[in-house]
Motif scaffolding. Structure first.
Motif, PDB file in Angstrom:
ATOM      1  N   ARG A  69       0.841  -1.202   0.000  1.00 16.04           N
ATOM      2  CA  ARG A  69       0.000   0.000   0.000  1.00 16.04           C
ATOM      3  C   ARG A  69       0.878   1.255   0.000  1.00 16.04           C
ATOM      4  O   ARG A  69       0.652   2.211  -0.741  1.00 16.04           O
ATOM      5  CB  ARG A  69      -0.911  -0.082   1.241  1.00 16.04           C
ATOM      6  N   ILE A  70       1.935   1.223   0.824  1.00 16.23           N
ATOM      7  CA  ILE A  70       2.853   2.371   0.900  1.00 16.23           C
ATOM      8  C   ILE A  70       3.567   2.554  -0.437  1.00 16.23           C
ATOM      9  O   ILE A  70       3.686   3.661  -0.955  1.00 16.23           O
ATOM     10  CB  ILE A  70       3.868   2.174   2.050  1.00 16.23           C
ATOM     11  N   GLU A  71       3.989   1.430  -1.004  1.00 13.56           N
ATOM     12  CA  GLU A  71       4.685   1.483  -2.298  1.00 13.56           C
ATOM     13  C   GLU A  71       3.765   2.086  -3.360  1.00 13.56           C
ATOM     14  O   GLU A  71       4.177   2.914  -4.169  1.00 13.56           O
ATOM     15  CB  GLU A  71       5.116   0.070  -2.713  1.00 13.56           C
ATOM     16  N   HIS A  72       2.490   1.689  -3.310  1.00 17.54           N
ATOM     17  CA  HIS A  72       1.527   2.184  -4.296  1.00 17.54           C
ATOM     18  C   HIS A  72       1.337   3.696  -4.155  1.00 17.54           C
ATOM     19  O   HIS A  72       1.293   4.428  -5.146  1.00 17.54           O
ATOM     20  CB  HIS A  72       0.193   1.456  -4.107  1.00 17.54           C
ATOM     21  N   GLU A  73       1.226   4.163  -2.894  1.00 18.15           N
ATOM     22  CA  GLU A  73       1.055   5.614  -2.669  1.00 18.15           C
ATOM     23  C   GLU A  73       2.258   6.380  -3.218  1.00 18.15           C
ATOM     24  O   GLU A  73       2.117   7.405  -3.880  1.00 18.15           O
ATOM     25  CB  GLU A  73       0.863   5.878  -1.162  1.00 18.15           C
ATOM     26  N   LEU A  74       3.457   5.819  -2.967  1.00 14.08           N
ATOM     27  CA  LEU A  74       4.677   6.468  -3.442  1.00 14.08           C
ATOM     28  C   LEU A  74       4.720   6.491  -4.976  1.00 14.08           C
ATOM     29  O   LEU A  74       5.057   7.497  -5.594  1.00 14.08           O
ATOM     30  CB  LEU A  74       5.898   5.709  -2.877  1.00 14.08           C
ATOM     31  N   ARG A  75       4.338   5.363  -5.584  1.00 11.97           N
ATOM     32  CA  ARG A  75       4.309   5.286  -7.063  1.00 11.97           C
ATOM     33  C   ARG A  75       3.381   6.348  -7.636  1.00 11.97           C
ATOM     34  O   ARG A  75       3.690   6.999  -8.628  1.00 11.97           O
ATOM     35  CB  ARG A  75       3.778   3.919  -7.494  1.00 11.97           C
ATOM     36  N   CYS A  76       2.192   6.501  -7.004  1.00 13.92           N
ATOM     37  CA  CYS A  76       1.225   7.504  -7.480  1.00 13.92           C
ATOM     38  C   CYS A  76       1.871   8.883  -7.455  1.00 13.92           C
ATOM     39  O   CYS A  76       1.784   9.639  -8.425  1.00 13.92           O
ATOM     40  CB  CYS A  76      -0.025   7.528  -6.593  1.00 13.92           C
ATOM     41  N   LEU A  77       2.534   9.201  -6.339  1.00 13.41           N
ATOM     42  CA  LEU A  77       3.158  10.525  -6.205  1.00 13.41           C
ATOM     43  C   LEU A  77       4.251  10.704  -7.253  1.00 13.41           C
ATOM     44  O   LEU A  77       4.373  11.755  -7.876  1.00 13.41           O
ATOM     45  CB  LEU A  77       3.760  10.690  -4.803  1.00 13.41           C
ATOM     46  N   GLN A  78       5.057   9.645  -7.472  1.00  9.46           N
ATOM     47  CA  GLN A  78       6.173   9.739  -8.419  1.00  9.46           C
ATOM     48  C   GLN A  78       5.680   9.853  -9.857  1.00  9.46           C
ATOM     49  O   GLN A  78       6.161  10.651 -10.636  1.00  9.46           O
ATOM     50  CB  GLN A  78       7.063   8.509  -8.307  1.00  9.46           C
ATOM     51  N   ASP A  79       4.675   9.017 -10.203  1.00  3.09           N
ATOM     52  CA  ASP A  79       4.241   8.943 -11.598  1.00  3.09           C
ATOM     53  C   ASP A  79       3.379  10.133 -12.011  1.00  3.09           C
ATOM     54  O   ASP A  79       3.471  10.637 -13.116  1.00  3.09           O
ATOM     55  CB  ASP A  79       3.438   7.656 -11.853  1.00  3.09           C
ATOM     56  N   MET A  80       2.497  10.549 -11.096  1.00  3.46           N
ATOM     57  CA  MET A  80       1.503  11.543 -11.509  1.00  3.46           C
ATOM     58  C   MET A  80       1.775  12.918 -10.918  1.00  3.46           C
ATOM     59  O   MET A  80       1.255  13.917 -11.399  1.00  3.46           O
ATOM     60  CB  MET A  80       0.107  11.104 -11.039  1.00  3.46           C
ATOM     61  N   GLY A  81       2.552  12.949  -9.840  1.00  2.00           N
ATOM     62  CA  GLY A  81       2.661  14.182  -9.061  1.00  2.00           C
ATOM     63  C   GLY A  81       3.547  15.244  -9.685  1.00  2.00           C
ATOM     64  O   GLY A  81       4.293  14.994 -10.637  1.00  2.00           O
ATOM     65  N   GLY A  82       3.424  16.453  -9.132  1.00  2.00           N
ATOM     66  CA  GLY A  82       4.291  17.549  -9.549  1.00  2.00           C
ATOM     67  C   GLY A  82       3.720  18.391 -10.664  1.00  2.00           C
ATOM     68  O   GLY A  82       4.327  19.367 -11.072  1.00  2.00           O
ATOM     69  N   LYS A  83       2.554  18.010 -11.187  1.00  4.86           N
ATOM     70  CA  LYS A  83       1.916  18.857 -12.187  1.00  4.86           C
ATOM     71  C   LYS A  83       0.396  18.795 -12.052  1.00  4.86           C
ATOM     72  O   LYS A  83      -0.133  17.926 -11.347  1.00  4.86           O
ATOM     73  CB  LYS A  83       2.350  18.519 -13.613  1.00  4.86           C
ATOM     74  N   ASN A  84      -0.259  19.737 -12.748  1.00  4.67           N
ATOM     75  CA  ASN A  84      -1.734  19.809 -12.741  1.00  4.67           C
ATOM     76  C   ASN A  84      -2.323  19.765 -11.328  1.00  4.67           C
ATOM     77  O   ASN A  84      -3.288  19.041 -11.074  1.00  4.67           O
ATOM     78  CB  ASN A  84      -2.337  18.670 -13.567  1.00  4.67           C
ATOM     79  N   ASN A  85      -1.750  20.504 -10.426  1.00  5.24           N
ATOM     80  CA  ASN A  85      -2.267  20.606  -9.042  1.00  5.24           C
ATOM     81  C   ASN A  85      -2.247  19.283  -8.289  1.00  5.24           C
ATOM     82  O   ASN A  85      -3.050  19.085  -7.380  1.00  5.24           O
ATOM     83  CB  ASN A  85      -3.701  21.161  -9.011  1.00  5.24           C
TER      84      ASN A  85
END
Ligand code: ADP
Ligand code: MG
Length: 367
Positions: A69-85
């Motif tokens: 679950r933690i790995e998945h949350e981190l993946r979401c942040l890495q893959d999608m994060g940092g743009k479009n709010n």
């Protein structure tokens, strides 16, 4: 409280010494079901003024959270994060079972502090920002599943927005609903026939039984009715509840203590027939002890804000509410016969404009 928070910071630093090497951890700024969040700044910036420092949110995940679950949350942040709010992640530190995500900090106020005084232009900007963040997340085939104001941070002064917290995020399930007795309810088993926790958790992130969402007023019928196949609509519904909260200037707008109470609230709001239709569409049967027509959002909003309905709506509702005798009956029949109410545009059977003001008032008092 301050002492407890200080002790928690000392404990965190003790368990994760490298955090202390790089960051000054100042105070606790948030707490959720699965984490505590602290405000931090770089040690190398300690000589700078507060204005010049770069600030970070340090999210410490509860050690009982499943590693997948933690790995998945981190993946979401890495893959999608940092743009479009959508929030990104700058760094992740771990020692044994102590894990922190280091993310950019965004100053923000509590939703309850601005829900009552947003004007139309500000609300439009806010909703546009939220929906564009969701569009971005959905374009990755992911549902956030925990959209609510405390997970959509708003820096009102600088007009900045951030969707945070992918702790409940899940892949969109495109599979048809499994037949009863087969499919998702069975635990996936490995070759030896032994249920494998890690594999199961990994599968849970993609399809299958979604993780329960916290009991808050943002859950759509498909979640309340435990439908396994959930899509982006879950997030769009929650965004709609945020919008309705601002329109009604009420937060929380729904506060059902459990699934049944939450369904009853939706039935009051939307009407029992709409909800039954929705349930049927989802392959569920919903039985209610009474019938509700649902509320007219336009009238409800005007009432809760203490505002007059615009003249044109008041006038349109008039024939059915005020006319009496044969003329009144004919007008009421004509209004009932048409597909939607001209005043609130809801289907005639859901509309409360004509004769059910009392019900709207009672409901509004409850809110
Ligand atoms: P949880 O998964 O436990 O709900 P969240 O990621 O939602 O944790 O964080 C909990 C709270 O911490 C948020 O509601 C917010 O107040 C604060 N917070 C989290 N991330 C940030 C951030 N990047 N900037 C400012 N505050 C944050
Ligand atoms: Mg949260």
């Amino acid at each position: 409280k301050e002492d407890t928070e200080k002790r928690q910071i000392v404990e965190l630093i003790r368990k994760l010494p490298k955090l202390d090497k790089i960051f000054e951890v100042h105070k606790k700024i948030g707490e959720g079901t699965f984490s505590s969040v602290y405000l931090g700044s770089l040690r190398q910036h300690c000589h700078l003024s507060d204005k010049e420092k770069k600030w970070f949110a340090i999210k410490h995940l509860v050690p009982t959270a499943h590693p997948a679950r933690i790995e998945h949350e981190l993946r979401c942040l890495q893959d999608m994060g940092g743009k479009n709010n959508v929030i990104g992640v700058e760094l992740c530190l771990r020692h044994m079972d102590t894990i922190v995500f280091i993310m950019p900090y965004i100053p923000h106020k509590k939703f309850s502090e601005y829900v009552g005084d947003m004007d139309a232009a500000e609300l439009q900007r806010y909703m546009r920002a939220l929906l564009s963040a969701l569009q971005h997340v959905h374009s990755f085939g992911v549902i956030h599943r925990d959209v609510k104001p405390s997970n959509f941070l708003y820096d009102r002064e600088n007009q900045r927005y951030l969707l945070i917290d992918f702790g409940l995020a899940q892949r969109i399930c495109y599979e048809p609903e499994p037949e009863p007795n087969i499919g998702s309810r069975k635990r996936p088993r490995d070759e030896d026939g032994v249920a494998n926790d890690a594999k199961r958790a990994a599968l849970d992130l993609s399809v299958g039984t979604p993780r329960p969402q916290p009991v808050e007023g943002f859950r759509p019928p498909e979640v309340l009715l435990c439908v396994a196949r959930q899509g982006c609509g879950v997030d769009v519904w929650a965004a709609g509840v945020v919008l309705a909260s601002v329109l009604c200037r009420r937060y929380p707008l729904f506060r059902g203590a459990d699934d049944a109470a939450a369904l009853a609230e939706l039935a009051d709001f939307l009407g029992t027939r709409s909800l039954r239709d929705a349930a049927q569409h989802l392959g569920r049967r919903l039985v209610t002890s009474t019938e509700r027509r649902g509320l007219c959002l336009r009238r409800l909003v005007a009432r809760l804000r203490g505002e007059q309905l615009p003249e044109r709506y008041a006038r349109r509702a008039a024939p059915a509410t005020r006319a009496s005798g044969a003329a009144g009956a004919a007008a009421a029949a004509a209004a009932a016969a048409c597909h939607s109410c001209r005043s609130c545009r809801l289907r005639a059977e859901h509309c409360v404009c004509r004769d059910d003001d009392q019900k709207a008032e009672e409901w509004a008092e409850g809110v």
